[in-house]
Design an enzyme around this catalytic site. Sequence first.
Site, PDB file in Angstrom:
ATOM      1  N   ASP A   1      29.467  34.845  43.264  1.00 39.70           N
ATOM      2  CA  ASP A   1      29.022  35.393  41.872  1.00 39.70           C
ATOM      3  C   ASP A   1      27.689  35.044  41.502  1.00 39.70           C
ATOM      4  O   ASP A   1      27.244  34.064  41.126  1.00 39.70           O
ATOM      5  CB  ASP A   1      29.963  35.136  40.664  1.00 39.70           C
TER       6      ASP A   1
ATOM      7  N   ASN B   1      36.402  41.575  37.775  1.00 41.32           N
ATOM      8  CA  ASN B   1      36.888  42.091  36.274  1.00 41.32           C
ATOM      9  C   ASN B   1      35.848  42.701  35.451  1.00 41.32           C
ATOM     10  O   ASN B   1      36.066  43.228  34.415  1.00 41.32           O
ATOM     11  CB  ASN B   1      37.712  40.936  35.690  1.00 41.32           C
ATOM     12  N   HIS B   2      34.471  42.546  35.558  1.00 41.43           N
ATOM     13  CA  HIS B   2      33.517  42.811  35.031  1.00 41.43           C
ATOM     14  C   HIS B   2      32.756  44.037  35.346  1.00 41.43           C
ATOM     15  O   HIS B   2      31.732  44.385  34.937  1.00 41.43           O
ATOM     16  CB  HIS B   2      32.448  41.655  34.650  1.00 41.43           C
TER      17      HIS B   2
ATOM     18  N   HIS C   1      35.097  34.523  41.369  1.00 42.41           N
ATOM     19  CA  HIS C   1      35.666  34.439  39.908  1.00 42.41           C
ATOM     20  C   HIS C   1      35.553  33.137  39.130  1.00 42.41           C
ATOM     21  O   HIS C   1      34.991  33.036  38.219  1.00 42.41           O
ATOM     22  CB  HIS C   1      36.927  34.963  39.520  1.00 42.41           C
TER      23      HIS C   1
ATOM     24  N   GLU D   1      29.160  41.057  39.911  1.00 39.50           N
ATOM     25  CA  GLU D   1      29.797  41.437  38.965  1.00 39.50           C
ATOM     26  C   GLU D   1      29.176  40.832  37.734  1.00 39.50           C
ATOM     27  O   GLU D   1      30.014  41.085  36.569  1.00 39.50           O
ATOM     28  CB  GLU D   1      31.390  41.350  39.001  1.00 39.50           C
ATOM     29  N   ASN D   2      28.435  39.623  37.935  1.00 42.74           N
ATOM     30  CA  ASN D   2      27.991  38.807  36.788  1.00 42.74           C
ATOM     31  C   ASN D   2      26.447  38.903  36.861  1.00 42.74           C
ATOM     32  O   ASN D   2      25.953  38.043  35.993  1.00 42.74           O
ATOM     33  CB  ASN D   2      28.482  37.329  36.695  1.00 42.74           C
TER      34      ASN D   2
ATOM     35  N   HIS E   1      38.984  38.665  44.141  1.00 38.29           N
ATOM     36  CA  HIS E   1      38.290  38.128  42.972  1.00 38.29           C
ATOM     37  C   HIS E   1      39.439  37.388  41.892  1.00 38.29           C
ATOM     38  O   HIS E   1      40.246  38.619  41.369  1.00 38.29           O
ATOM     39  CB  HIS E   1      37.477  39.113  42.297  1.00 38.29           C
TER      40      HIS E   1
ATOM     41  N   HIS F   1      33.542  30.745  39.809  1.00 40.35           N
ATOM     42  CA  HIS F   1      32.187  30.173  39.600  1.00 40.35           C
ATOM     43  C   HIS F   1      32.030  28.642  40.116  1.00 40.35           C
ATOM     44  O   HIS F   1      30.739  28.067  39.973  1.00 40.35           O
ATOM     45  CB  HIS F   1      31.528  30.386  38.194  1.00 40.35           C
TER      46      HIS F   1
HETATM   47 FE   LIG Z   1      35.144  37.690  37.388  1.00 39.40          FE
END
Ligand SMILES: [Fe+2]
Length: 268
Positions: free
Chosen positions: A8, A67-68, A177, A39-40, A152, A179
């Site tokens: 990520d 999810n983001h 996810h 995604e981040n 994820h 991190h």
């Molecule tokens: Fe995530």
Amino acid sequence: MKLLFIGDIFGTCGKRVLAERLPSLIKEYAIDVCVANGENVAGGKGITHNLVGKLHKFGVNVITGGNHSFANADAFDDFANDPFVLRPHNFPPGNPGKGTALYTLPDGRTLGIVNLQGRVFFGETLDCPFRTGAAAIEDLSASTNVIFVDFHAEATSEKKAFAAYVDGRVSAVIGTHTHIQTADERISAAGTAYLTDAGMTGAADSIIGMKKEQVLRRFLLQTPTRFEPSNEGPLLCGAIVDILDATGKARSITRVCEQVRFSHELDV
Ligand SMILES: [Fe+2]
């Protein structure tokens, strides 16, 4: 095929780490293809059209999500039109984009990529990642032996369960996810490489990417607090998987976890 997967990418710090280190990392390890979870990258949540262009420019061939993924409507056209910007495949039908890709290297070799999101602790009504993932893998298997999965998810158990479910059917399953990079890399007897979490590419001096004092404030006071991404302690996390092209079996998996020094003020 040597595949570099980057965990990520978080906020401006993560973007700067990639700009600084990705090109040399690709050369140093003779990487054939780079997949990264993006995604981040937009301030810790989601991705934008501009950032899609930058990640590709730095050397990321395929961008995965989680999810983001849909935090910024600005990137919806990229999900819809760029075949190498993925979001979890098991989002309900009707969302823009897709969660699988077939990437062709300049020398003609192909890599299948599947991006899935777990359901444990997310509380979201996603389609079953196991069944949708297996169907996607079967589809890609008609075109290539080399298949990579970014799973994820929050729960280690769900990631391990998915790897067991598709054991021998894919080259690698790597989680994202949380991190935080795990140290459980291994290759199964059937030739599937696995790592529970690739970790984060961003500011290590943080609480999973955000400024420590702001996250602490929420834990201590239980009041709403706005979080901002940290820029302290640049770190690049991921893994390199070496895969036999003929069979799709993994030969090695090596974690990457590097503190990165910026050589100059990068304006990226
Ligand atoms: Fe995530």
